[in-house]
Design a protein around this motif. Structure first.
Motif, short mmCIF file in Angstrom:
data_model
loop_
_atom_site.label_atom_id
_atom_site.label_comp_id
_atom_site.label_asym_id
_atom_site.label_seq_id
_atom_site.Cartn_x
_atom_site.Cartn_y
_atom_site.Cartn_z
N GLY A 133 0.83 -1.19 0.00
CA GLY A 133 0.00 0.00 0.00
C GLY A 133 0.87 1.25 0.00
O GLY A 133 1.93 1.28 0.64
N VAL A 134 0.42 2.26 -0.72
CA VAL A 134 1.13 3.55 -0.77
C VAL A 134 0.14 4.65 -0.42
O VAL A 134 -0.95 4.73 -1.01
CB VAL A 134 1.73 3.81 -2.16
CG1 VAL A 134 2.38 5.20 -2.22
CG2 VAL A 134 2.75 2.75 -2.52
N VAL A 135 0.51 5.49 0.54
CA VAL A 135 -0.35 6.60 0.97
C VAL A 135 0.42 7.90 0.78
O VAL A 135 1.49 8.09 1.37
CB VAL A 135 -0.76 6.46 2.45
CG1 VAL A 135 -1.80 7.51 2.81
CG2 VAL A 135 -1.28 5.06 2.76
N VAL A 136 -0.12 8.80 -0.04
CA VAL A 136 0.51 10.10 -0.29
C VAL A 136 -0.52 11.20 -0.06
O VAL A 136 -1.73 10.94 -0.06
CB VAL A 136 1.08 10.19 -1.72
CG1 VAL A 136 2.24 9.22 -1.91
CG2 VAL A 136 0.00 9.95 -2.76
N GLU A 155 -5.75 2.01 8.28
CA GLU A 155 -6.49 0.89 8.89
C GLU A 155 -7.03 -0.05 7.80
O GLU A 155 -6.97 -1.28 7.94
CB GLU A 155 -7.64 1.43 9.75
CG GLU A 155 -8.42 0.36 10.51
CD GLU A 155 -7.58 -0.36 11.56
OE1 GLU A 155 -7.99 -1.47 11.97
OE2 GLU A 155 -6.52 0.16 11.96
N THR A 156 -7.54 0.53 6.73
CA THR A 156 -8.05 -0.28 5.61
C THR A 156 -6.94 -1.14 5.01
O THR A 156 -7.14 -2.33 4.75
CB THR A 156 -8.63 0.64 4.51
OG1 THR A 156 -9.74 1.36 5.05
CG2 THR A 156 -9.07 -0.17 3.30
N LEU A 157 -5.77 -0.56 4.83
CA LEU A 157 -4.64 -1.30 4.26
C LEU A 157 -4.23 -2.44 5.18
O LEU A 157 -3.97 -3.57 4.74
CB LEU A 157 -3.47 -0.36 3.99
CG LEU A 157 -3.62 0.57 2.79
CD1 LEU A 157 -2.51 1.61 2.77
CD2 LEU A 157 -3.62 -0.21 1.49
N ALA A 158 -4.13 -2.15 6.47
CA ALA A 158 -3.73 -3.19 7.43
C ALA A 158 -4.75 -4.33 7.44
O ALA A 158 -4.37 -5.51 7.47
CB ALA A 158 -3.58 -2.58 8.82
#
Length: 337
Positions: free
Chosen positions: A66-69, A112-115
């Motif tokens: 997952g990548v969060v920017v 939280e969604t990614l985890a």
């Protein structure tokens, strides 16, 4: 509704074992070339598609990161994502990309969604609103590898990939000083972000090293990175009695906004005012005049973040050293200075 084809269906059609089909589909070197070709052809005829969920359950790896920017519509972030995806794809990983929109609450939900989606690891650049990091610590506590990217924090024990922002701003400010500028203004971003603090500090350091006064009325801190806010800041600077002869902007988008306002105010650039940005946004070289900037190797930085994360995924559960990579930016001199 047609029942999806399975590995068992392919095995029965070819009268081979399920293990042989499985190995052939994985490209195993143990399987003869002729057998591989037959399996792939039968898979095509039966319209077979692998069950990725089942595969991830059996291997305990989802092969997804997952990548969060903060946003994807800025050159640095989009080019970084391209670098991440480039390396991840070569290593057999898919990339799930999310943007927080500079919102802390949205960032918490995304993480939280990614985890909960069982991704193998996460690369994250914090939003401008992120002051606490419990949401990331909870993920780390669940043994999900996390790499902090560009916007990092000191109190999380994770690997970090970031630009040497302080030194970059120091070099950029020195460039304007070498051009004979003595009254240099600064337009920056929210100081909650470490990257904003670092670039402002680099600007301070360069002025002090040159024996020039740091004037607080020539420093404007914005709450967002937009053309319009930068333009308003430029108008505010020019409305004062003590007008600047140079301007450092936290990012190229701010430099472009300031340049547009300078044109509207009838200020000749660079004759009366030198303007410099940071980031080497693609659009900065097409502005008139083209903008001097500090280039960040965003694509290579993205690849580096992916490489570090995949190394941590590979040694999951084992003790390993966290990496702190600080990447130097490069001065690109153009006609705005």
């Amino acid at each position: 509704m047609k029942k999806p084809a399975t590995i068992k269906d392919i095995a029965e059609k070819l009268q081979v074992s399920i293990a042989t089909v499985s190995r052939a589909l994985r490209g195993s070197t143990e399987i003869k070339k002729e057998t591989k070709e037959a399996v792939l052809e039968m898979a095509r005829q039966l319209d077979y598609h692998p069950n990725l969920l089942a595969s991830s359950l059996s291997s305990k790896k989802s092969k997804i990161i997952g990548v969060v920017v903060p946003t994807i519509n800025r050159y640095f972030w989009s080019n970084s994502i391209a670098g991440i995806e480039n390396l991840a794809y070569r290593e057999g990983y898919k990339v799930m990309i999310f943007q927080s929109g500079e919102s802390f609450n949205k960032e918490v939900e995304i993480v939280e969604t990614l985890a909960n989606s069982k991704v193998d690891g996460i690369i994250i650049a914090f939003s401008k609103e992120t002051w606490t990091f419990d949401h990331v610590q909870h993920v780390i506590d669940r043994d999900v590898p996390v790499v902090l990217y560009e916007r990092a924090c000191a109190n999380l024990g994770t690997s970090k990939i970031k630009t040497d922002d302080k030194n970059g701003a120091f070099i950029l400010t020195n460039h304007l000083i070498a051009r004979g500028r003595k009254n240099i203004a600064y337009i920056g971003g929210p100081l909650a972000l470490g990257v904003c603090k670092d670039r402002l500090e680099g600007y301070h350091m360069a002025l002090q090293a040159a024996g020039l006064q740091v004037k607080q009325h020539l420093i404007i801190t914005l709450e967002d990175f937009t053309f319009d806010l930068a333009g308003e800041a430029m108008q505010q600077l020019w409305a004062g009695a003590d007008k600047p002869d140079g301007l450092i902007c936290f990012a190229d988008i701010l430099a472009i906004g300031a340049m547009h306002a300078a044109h509207q105010l009838g200020i000749p650039v660079p004759e009366q005012l030198s303007i410099a940005g940071f980031g080497n946004d693609e659009t900065s070289r097409f502005i008139s005049p083209p903008i001097t900037t500090m280039a960040q190797p965003s694509f290579e930085m993205g690849k580096m973040a992916a490489r570090v994360l995949l190394e941590e995924i590979a040694c999951s559960g084992e003790a390993h050293e966290k990496k702190h990579e600080v990447i130097k930016s490069r001065l690109i001199v153009r006609e705005s200075t």
